[in-house]
Scaffold this motif. Structure first.
Motif, PDB file in Angstrom:
ATOM      1  N   ARG A 179      45.940  29.319  37.982  1.00  0.00           N
ATOM      2  CA  ARG A 179      46.103  30.727  38.390  1.00  0.00           C
ATOM      3  C   ARG A 179      45.397  31.673  37.428  1.00  0.00           C
ATOM      4  O   ARG A 179      44.752  32.635  37.861  1.00  0.00           O
ATOM      5  N   SER A 180      45.481  31.415  36.128  1.00  0.00           N
ATOM      6  CA  SER A 180      44.855  32.346  35.182  1.00  0.00           C
ATOM      7  C   SER A 180      43.331  32.304  35.306  1.00  0.00           C
ATOM      8  O   SER A 180      42.660  33.316  35.117  1.00  0.00           O
ATOM      9  N   VAL A 181      42.777  31.145  35.654  1.00  0.00           N
ATOM     10  CA  VAL A 181      41.330  31.048  35.882  1.00  0.00           C
ATOM     11  C   VAL A 181      40.953  31.833  37.143  1.00  0.00           C
ATOM     12  O   VAL A 181      39.983  32.595  37.149  1.00  0.00           O
ATOM     13  N   LEU A 182      41.759  31.667  38.186  1.00  0.00           N
ATOM     14  CA  LEU A 182      41.534  32.376  39.447  1.00  0.00           C
ATOM     15  C   LEU A 182      41.549  33.889  39.217  1.00  0.00           C
ATOM     16  O   LEU A 182      40.662  34.612  39.680  1.00  0.00           O
ATOM     17  N   PHE A 183      42.547  34.385  38.463  1.00  0.00           N
ATOM     18  CA  PHE A 183      42.657  35.823  38.200  1.00  0.00           C
ATOM     19  C   PHE A 183      41.475  36.312  37.366  1.00  0.00           C
ATOM     20  O   PHE A 183      40.967  37.416  37.597  1.00  0.00           O
ATOM     21  N   ALA A 184      41.036  35.509  36.401  1.00  0.00           N
ATOM     22  CA  ALA A 184      39.885  35.905  35.570  1.00  0.00           C
ATOM     23  C   ALA A 184      38.636  36.060  36.427  1.00  0.00           C
ATOM     24  O   ALA A 184      37.863  37.007  36.258  1.00  0.00           O
ATOM     25  N   LEU A 185      38.427  35.134  37.365  1.00  0.00           N
ATOM     26  CA  LEU A 185      37.264  35.225  38.260  1.00  0.00           C
ATOM     27  C   LEU A 185      37.371  36.457  39.152  1.00  0.00           C
ATOM     28  O   LEU A 185      36.377  37.164  39.367  1.00  0.00           O
ATOM     29  N   GLU A 186      38.583  36.735  39.635  1.00  0.00           N
ATOM     30  CA  GLU A 186      38.771  37.920  40.483  1.00  0.00           C
ATOM     31  C   GLU A 186      38.466  39.198  39.716  1.00  0.00           C
ATOM     32  O   GLU A 186      37.856  40.125  40.262  1.00  0.00           O
ATOM     33  N   ARG A 187      38.862  39.254  38.438  1.00  0.00           N
ATOM     34  CA  ARG A 187      38.552  40.428  37.608  1.00  0.00           C
ATOM     35  C   ARG A 187      37.042  40.621  37.490  1.00  0.00           C
ATOM     36  O   ARG A 187      36.561  41.738  37.343  1.00  0.00           O
ATOM     37  N   LEU A 188      36.297  39.522  37.543  1.00  0.00           N
ATOM     38  CA  LEU A 188      34.835  39.586  37.449  1.00  0.00           C
ATOM     39  C   LEU A 188      34.184  39.817  38.815  1.00  0.00           C
ATOM     40  O   LEU A 188      32.957  39.900  38.915  1.00  0.00           O
ATOM     41  N   GLY A 189      35.001  39.884  39.882  1.00  0.00           N
ATOM     42  CA  GLY A 189      34.474  40.167  41.211  1.00  0.00           C
ATOM     43  C   GLY A 189      34.108  38.932  42.019  1.00  0.00           C
ATOM     44  O   GLY A 189      33.377  39.033  43.004  1.00  0.00           O
ATOM     45  N   TYR A 190      34.618  37.763  41.611  1.00  0.00           N
ATOM     46  CA  TYR A 190      34.311  36.514  42.325  1.00  0.00           C
ATOM     47  C   TYR A 190      35.574  35.956  42.978  1.00  0.00           C
ATOM     48  O   TYR A 190      36.660  36.033  42.406  1.00  0.00           O
ATOM     49  N   ASN A 191      35.399  35.377  44.158  1.00  0.00           N
ATOM     50  CA  ASN A 191      36.486  34.636  44.785  1.00  0.00           C
ATOM     51  C   ASN A 191      36.235  33.152  44.592  1.00  0.00           C
ATOM     52  O   ASN A 191      35.086  32.713  44.609  1.00  0.00           O
TER      53      ASN A 191
END
Length: 194
Positions: free
Chosen positions: A14-26
């Motif tokens: 989950r923390s990796v997923l959220f980090a990618l979302e913060r960068l604008g990636y799904n």
């Protein structure tokens, strides 16, 4: 861009997923071999114990899938250790993509696992572009990869060790870029732009 995070029984996804979302990636979290093989970028995170994780990968045929990948792959923490040949954690044979052993930190009176911020140096290769020498990143680990020809970043905690490794299209970091602030974001961005 099609980004896949490999799902197996070693948390921190989950923390990796959220980090990618913060960068604008799904990203898609999956253990489906077809989806993993089809991805443009594959992230292989992990927190947990090596032999349990390897058993899960083997049972779901993910060990063969990961070894076969030709696109850029990023192993994080336990994911990095599993990309190596062997871990002293419960004497575990790992994926063997990077021909390195994983060793237990010696008991030299310091706390094991190492938990917290530490600096990385000797930075090489594309994932460390625009990352200054001696940047601080966040570690949680009781095992380490020794320095070798695969080392692309080093750190020191009782011993000097590999903070990051690279073998062909496989990149691996012992620290948690998703918890390492702007430095971690730069490393993730560099990986995703390979």
């Amino acid at each position: 861009m099609n980004i896949v995070i490999i799902k197996y029984n070693a948390g921190n996804i989950r923390s990796v997923l959220f980090a990618l979302e913060r960068l604008g990636y799904n990203a898609e979290v999956t253990d489906d071999p077809a989806l993993i093989r089809k991805a443009d970028k594959v992230i292989f995170p992990g927190v947990g114990e090596a032999s349990t994780a390897m058993n899960y990968l083997q049972k779901h045929d993910l060990d063969h899938v990961i070894r076969s990948l030709k696109q850029p792959v990023l192993g994080i923490c336990l994911g990095m250790q599993l990309l190596c040949r062997f871990s002293e954690e419960n004497q575990t044979n790992c994926l063997g993509i990077i021909d390195q052993p994983i060793k237990r930190f010696p008991s030299l009176g310091m706390k094991i696992p190492q938990i917290g911020w530490n600096d990385i140096y000797g930075l090489k290769g594309p994932i460390f572009q625009q990352v200054p020498e001696h940047s601080y990143v966040y570690f949680v680990h009781g095992f380490y990869a020794p320095l070798s020809e695969y080392t692309i970043a080093s750190a020191n905690y009782m011993v000097s060790y590999s903070a990051a490794l690279q073998q062909d299209n496989f990149f691996a970091v012992q620290f948690h870029p998703e918890k390492s602030g702007v430095v971690g974001e730069q490393i993730l961005t560099n990986f995703l732009q390979l």
